[in-house]
Design a protein around this motif. Structure first.
Motif, PDB file in Angstrom:
ATOM      1  N   HIS A 144       0.962  -1.267   0.034  1.00  0.00           N
ATOM      2  CA  HIS A 144       0.144  -0.136   0.046  1.00  0.00           C
ATOM      3  C   HIS A 144       0.854   1.132   0.065  1.00  0.00           C
ATOM      4  O   HIS A 144       0.419   2.288  -0.935  1.00  0.00           O
ATOM      5  N   GLU A 145       2.034   1.436   0.717  1.00  0.00           N
ATOM      6  CA  GLU A 145       2.653   2.416   0.803  1.00  0.00           C
ATOM      7  C   GLU A 145       3.437   2.662  -0.351  1.00  0.00           C
ATOM      8  O   GLU A 145       4.156   3.851  -0.650  1.00  0.00           O
ATOM      9  N   LEU A 146       3.645   1.515  -1.188  1.00  0.00           N
ATOM     10  CA  LEU A 146       4.483   2.039  -2.592  1.00  0.00           C
ATOM     11  C   LEU A 146       3.507   2.313  -3.878  1.00  0.00           C
ATOM     12  O   LEU A 146       3.927   2.718  -4.667  1.00  0.00           O
ATOM     13  N   ARG A 147       2.159   1.721  -3.589  1.00  0.00           N
ATOM     14  CA  ARG A 147       1.400   1.886  -4.497  1.00  0.00           C
ATOM     15  C   ARG A 147       0.988   3.582  -4.976  1.00  0.00           C
ATOM     16  O   ARG A 147       0.811   3.940  -5.739  1.00  0.00           O
ATOM     17  N   ARG A 148       1.282   4.375  -3.785  1.00  0.00           N
ATOM     18  CA  ARG A 148       1.113   5.759  -3.829  1.00  0.00           C
ATOM     19  C   ARG A 148       2.289   6.493  -4.214  1.00  0.00           C
ATOM     20  O   ARG A 148       2.370   7.833  -4.440  1.00  0.00           O
ATOM     21  N   THR A 165       7.756  16.314  -8.691  1.00  0.00           N
ATOM     22  CA  THR A 165       7.096  15.450  -9.963  1.00  0.00           C
ATOM     23  C   THR A 165       5.580  15.207  -9.752  1.00  0.00           C
ATOM     24  O   THR A 165       4.950  14.531 -10.295  1.00  0.00           O
ATOM     25  N   MET A 166       5.239  15.761  -8.412  1.00  0.00           N
ATOM     26  CA  MET A 166       3.941  15.518  -8.039  1.00  0.00           C
ATOM     27  C   MET A 166       3.349  16.757  -7.163  1.00  0.00           C
ATOM     28  O   MET A 166       4.249  17.315  -6.463  1.00  0.00           O
ATOM     29  N   GLN A 167       1.918  17.007  -7.364  1.00  0.00           N
ATOM     30  CA  GLN A 167       1.564  18.010  -6.638  1.00  0.00           C
ATOM     31  C   GLN A 167       0.227  17.607  -5.750  1.00  0.00           C
ATOM     32  O   GLN A 167      -0.348  16.667  -6.191  1.00  0.00           O
ATOM     33  N   THR A 168       0.150  17.978  -4.602  1.00  0.00           N
ATOM     34  CA  THR A 168      -0.606  17.468  -3.580  1.00  0.00           C
ATOM     35  C   THR A 168      -1.509  18.436  -3.105  1.00  0.00           C
ATOM     36  O   THR A 168      -1.009  19.649  -2.507  1.00  0.00           O
ATOM     37  N   ARG A 169      -2.945  18.447  -3.066  1.00  0.00           N
ATOM     38  CA  ARG A 169      -3.817  19.317  -2.665  1.00  0.00           C
ATOM     39  C   ARG A 169      -4.887  18.429  -1.857  1.00  0.00           C
ATOM     40  O   ARG A 169      -5.089  17.548  -2.258  1.00  0.00           O
ATOM     41  N   ILE A 170      -5.592  19.388  -1.004  1.00  0.00           N
ATOM     42  CA  ILE A 170      -6.758  18.982  -0.325  1.00  0.00           C
ATOM     43  C   ILE A 170      -8.054  19.677  -0.907  1.00  0.00           C
ATOM     44  O   ILE A 170      -8.020  20.967  -0.969  1.00  0.00           O
ATOM     45  N   SER A 200     -12.624  17.286   1.112  1.00  0.00           N
ATOM     46  CA  SER A 200     -12.339  16.125   1.940  1.00  0.00           C
ATOM     47  C   SER A 200     -11.749  14.905   1.367  1.00  0.00           C
ATOM     48  O   SER A 200     -11.883  13.679   1.381  1.00  0.00           O
ATOM     49  N   ARG A 201     -10.833  15.329   0.271  1.00  0.00           N
ATOM     50  CA  ARG A 201     -10.025  14.511  -0.674  1.00  0.00           C
ATOM     51  C   ARG A 201      -8.543  14.938  -0.662  1.00  0.00           C
ATOM     52  O   ARG A 201      -8.505  16.040  -0.826  1.00  0.00           O
ATOM     53  N   VAL A 202      -7.672  13.915  -0.906  1.00  0.00           N
ATOM     54  CA  VAL A 202      -6.482  14.247  -1.039  1.00  0.00           C
ATOM     55  C   VAL A 202      -6.194  14.139  -2.730  1.00  0.00           C
ATOM     56  O   VAL A 202      -6.370  13.142  -3.088  1.00  0.00           O
ATOM     57  N   VAL A 203      -5.819  15.173  -3.180  1.00  0.00           N
ATOM     58  CA  VAL A 203      -5.553  15.142  -4.983  1.00  0.00           C
ATOM     59  C   VAL A 203      -4.472  15.273  -5.187  1.00  0.00           C
ATOM     60  O   VAL A 203      -3.608  16.179  -4.941  1.00  0.00           O
ATOM     61  N   VAL A 204      -3.884  14.145  -5.818  1.00  0.00           N
ATOM     62  CA  VAL A 204      -2.493  13.882  -6.056  1.00  0.00           C
ATOM     63  C   VAL A 204      -2.149  14.243  -7.826  1.00  0.00           C
ATOM     64  O   VAL A 204      -2.880  13.288  -8.401  1.00  0.00           O
ATOM     65  N   THR A 205      -1.465  15.261  -8.266  1.00  0.00           N
ATOM     66  CA  THR A 205      -1.443  15.580  -9.748  1.00  0.00           C
ATOM     67  C   THR A 205       0.060  15.249 -10.093  1.00  0.00           C
ATOM     68  O   THR A 205       1.036  15.676  -9.566  1.00  0.00           O
ATOM     69  N   CYS A 206       0.050  14.473 -11.189  1.00  0.00           N
ATOM     70  CA  CYS A 206       1.394  14.217 -11.734  1.00  0.00           C
ATOM     71  C   CYS A 206       1.930  15.232 -12.740  1.00  0.00           C
ATOM     72  O   CYS A 206       1.013  15.777 -13.411  1.00  0.00           O
ATOM     73  N   ARG A 255      -7.411  10.706  -6.573  1.00  0.00           N
ATOM     74  CA  ARG A 255      -7.980  11.181  -5.631  1.00  0.00           C
ATOM     75  C   ARG A 255      -8.070  10.057  -4.516  1.00  0.00           C
ATOM     76  O   ARG A 255      -8.808   9.017  -4.838  1.00  0.00           O
ATOM     77  N   TYR A 256      -7.911  10.578  -3.308  1.00  0.00           N
ATOM     78  CA  TYR A 256      -7.804   9.613  -2.229  1.00  0.00           C
ATOM     79  C   TYR A 256      -8.666  10.330  -1.046  1.00  0.00           C
ATOM     80  O   TYR A 256      -8.843  11.491  -0.951  1.00  0.00           O
ATOM     81  N   PRO A 257      -9.799   9.518  -0.322  1.00  0.00           N
ATOM     82  CA  PRO A 257     -10.435   9.867   0.594  1.00  0.00           C
ATOM     83  C   PRO A 257      -9.405  10.578   1.727  1.00  0.00           C
ATOM     84  O   PRO A 257      -8.471   9.831   1.906  1.00  0.00           O
ATOM     85  N   LEU A 258      -9.648  11.581   2.519  1.00  0.00           N
ATOM     86  CA  LEU A 258      -8.954  12.311   3.552  1.00  0.00           C
ATOM     87  C   LEU A 258      -9.265  11.467   4.755  1.00  0.00           C
ATOM     88  O   LEU A 258      -8.521  11.177   5.440  1.00  0.00           O
ATOM     89  N   TYR A 259     -10.409  11.158   5.009  1.00  0.00           N
ATOM     90  CA  TYR A 259     -10.938  10.245   6.102  1.00  0.00           C
ATOM     91  C   TYR A 259     -11.420   8.925   5.820  1.00  0.00           C
ATOM     92  O   TYR A 259     -12.037   8.565   4.698  1.00  0.00           O
ATOM     93  N   ARG A 260     -11.190   8.036   6.696  1.00  0.00           N
ATOM     94  CA  ARG A 260     -11.768   6.712   6.550  1.00  0.00           C
ATOM     95  C   ARG A 260     -13.011   6.569   7.458  1.00  0.00           C
ATOM     96  O   ARG A 260     -12.867   6.929   8.579  1.00  0.00           O
ATOM     97  N   ASN A 261     -14.053   6.120   6.959  1.00  0.00           N
ATOM     98  CA  ASN A 261     -15.110   5.812   7.830  1.00  0.00           C
ATOM     99  C   ASN A 261     -14.847   4.669   8.822  1.00  0.00           C
ATOM    100  O   ASN A 261     -14.798   3.593   8.224  1.00  0.00           O
TER     101      ASN A 261
END
Length: 105
Positions: free
Chosen positions: A56-60, A75-80, A83-89, A97-103
């Protein structure tokens, strides 16, 4: 030794090699970013051949579109956003897009 043991041993070795390749990719990046991308490509190929999931830690740590190695701010830009983390190449513009919080149930 049976085939089942051989397969599990091969998968264990493949997992270790994938970890080593990502370590090498982070070390190679300041010198030559293409070497880092090559390490990511090799790690993906090993995972596909042995039919194991990337940890999991390598997939991102790489782009799913161009398979480039991610270095934050280079090589990447991270924004919130909402309530999502948006990673742009930065190489191909792919957004993940990854969820910021887990239910929690």
């Amino acid at each position: 030794m049976g085939k089942r043991h051989q397969r599990s041993d091969r998968r264990h070795v493949a997992g270790e090699r994938i970890q080593i390749l990502f370590t090498q990719a982070s070390r190679f990046f300041p010198e030559n970013p293409e070497w880092s991308n090559r390490c990511v490509a090799l790690a993906r190929r090993i995972a596909m051949k042995e039919r194991i999931r990337m940890p999991h830690e390598l997939r991102r740590q790489f782009c799913r579109s161009c398979y480039g190695f991610f270095v934050p701010g280079v090589t990447m830009q991270t924004r919130i956003h909402r309530s999502r983390v948006v990673v742009t190449c930065m190489a191909c513009g792919y957004r993940r897009r990854y969820p910021l919080y887990r239910n929690k149930p």
